[in-house]
Scaffold this motif. Structure first.
Motif, PDB file in Angstrom:
ATOM      1  N   UNK A  58     -57.083 -27.856 -97.394  1.00 25.50           N
ATOM      2  CA  UNK A  58     -56.818 -26.947 -98.508  1.00 25.50           C
ATOM      3  C   UNK A  58     -56.162 -27.696 -99.663  1.00 25.50           C
ATOM      4  N   UNK A  59     -55.278 -28.632 -99.339  1.00 23.68           N
ATOM      5  CA  UNK A  59     -54.613 -29.416-100.375  1.00 23.68           C
ATOM      6  C   UNK A  59     -55.629 -30.211-101.188  1.00 23.68           C
ATOM      7  N   UNK A  60     -56.593 -30.833-100.503  1.00 23.10           N
ATOM      8  CA  UNK A  60     -57.596 -31.621-101.210  1.00 23.10           C
ATOM      9  C   UNK A  60     -58.480 -30.719-102.077  1.00 23.10           C
ATOM     10  N   UNK A  61     -58.907 -29.590-101.517  1.00 21.27           N
ATOM     11  CA  UNK A  61     -59.748 -28.673-102.280  1.00 21.27           C
ATOM     12  C   UNK A  61     -59.041 -28.134-103.509  1.00 21.27           C
ATOM     13  N   UNK A  62     -57.765 -27.780-103.356  1.00 19.68           N
ATOM     14  CA  UNK A  62     -56.985 -27.290-104.490  1.00 19.68           C
ATOM     15  C   UNK A  62     -56.821 -28.378-105.544  1.00 19.68           C
ATOM     16  N   UNK A  63     -56.635 -29.628-105.105  1.00 22.10           N
ATOM     17  CA  UNK A  63     -56.507 -30.744-106.042  1.00 22.10           C
ATOM     18  C   UNK A  63     -57.785 -30.947-106.840  1.00 22.10           C
TER      19      UNK A  63
END
Length: 263
Positions: free
Chosen positions: A168-173
């Motif tokens: 989720x962190x990568x997608x949000x970034x």
């Protein structure tokens, strides 16, 4: 204006007639279908995870085996029926990801952003939702299992649900960078900063793999409550902005028209 043109210009007065007219003539019908699917999914997600299965807010991580077994028994039918619904509708997340990816194709950035986002969030569905559903369903289906196994399923499900936030962190970034680099201003800049708030909450949940109590446990004030509050605000924001995008959409490749210029 000819009679045919006049007929196509305005939908019929009846509800069924309007739905049929939009289905045939509205060029944005696919976008609206995906948007309404997103709205309905999040409503259903809240009902299932908060009311039916009692997964939100999560129960305590420090319970002993007897208390965990009792929790499965108390929520037996809610877990089975609730996650049965989730298994049936989980595919809706694909349309949600597609709509967000579509918004990125309207930006001035490379289409690689949209492809990466779809790939990342397709993977994120597994630890963020389906693993929890699978583990808790397995525990509910066999209440006579060894309490140690039930306890393991309990731990695995809630650490997956709250703690596996890397994807989720990568997608949000990716979404944040797309908004910051976009010259078409498909989304306002403040949404990029809201993405930063969301990804920071996904960083602070990392210690929940260590702590069994306190603010960083999986039911703690920081790891769950603050994280959930930010995510709710974030979700309401992007659903609203995606609706605004569809209303403004002119199927061009430049900046979207302003709302006040639309009739």
């Amino acid at each position: 204006m000819s009679a045919v043109a006049s007929e196509l210009a305005a939908p019929p007065a009846s509800l069924v007639g309007r739905i049929g007219w939009h289905w045939k003539h509205n060029p944005k019908i696919e976008l609206w279908i995906m948007w309404w699917a997103m709205v309905c999914f999040y409503q259903l997600f809240g009902v299932v995870f908060a009311l039916m299965t009692r997964v939100m807010p999560p129960p305590a991580p420090w319970w002993d085996q007897a208390r965990i077994v009792q929790w499965f028994n108390d929520n037996h039918y809610g877990l089975l029926w609730g996650f049965g619904i989730i298994f049936l509708v989980a595919g809706i997340t694909a349309s949600m990801n597609a709509l967000i990816a579509y918004s990125m194709t309207r930006m001035s950035v490379s289409r690689a952003f949209s492809y990466i986002y779809v790939a990342i969030y397709s993977l994120a569905t597994l630890p963020g939702m389906l693993l929890t559903a699978i583990f808790l369903t397995v525990g509910a289906l066999r209440p006579d299992r060894d309490p140690a196994v039930i306890s393991w399923l309990y731990d695995a499900s809630f650490t997956a649900f709250v703690g596996t936030m890397g994807v989720f962190l990568i997608g949000t970034s990716v979404w944040m960078l797309a908004v910051l680099l976009d010259k078409n201003r498909v989304f306002p800049l403040w949404f990029a900063y809201l993405n930063i708030c969301n990804l920071l909450t996904e960083i602070v949940v990392a210690p929940m793999w260590i702590f069994k109590e306190g603010p960083f446990a999986w039911n703690g004030i920081i790891a769950f409550w603050v994280d959930t509050l930010v995510f709710v605000v974030y979700t309401i924001a992007f659903i609203t902005l995606l609706r605004r995008l569809i209303v403004r959409e002119d199927f061009g490749d430049g900046p979207l028209p302003e709302l006040e210029q639309r009739t």
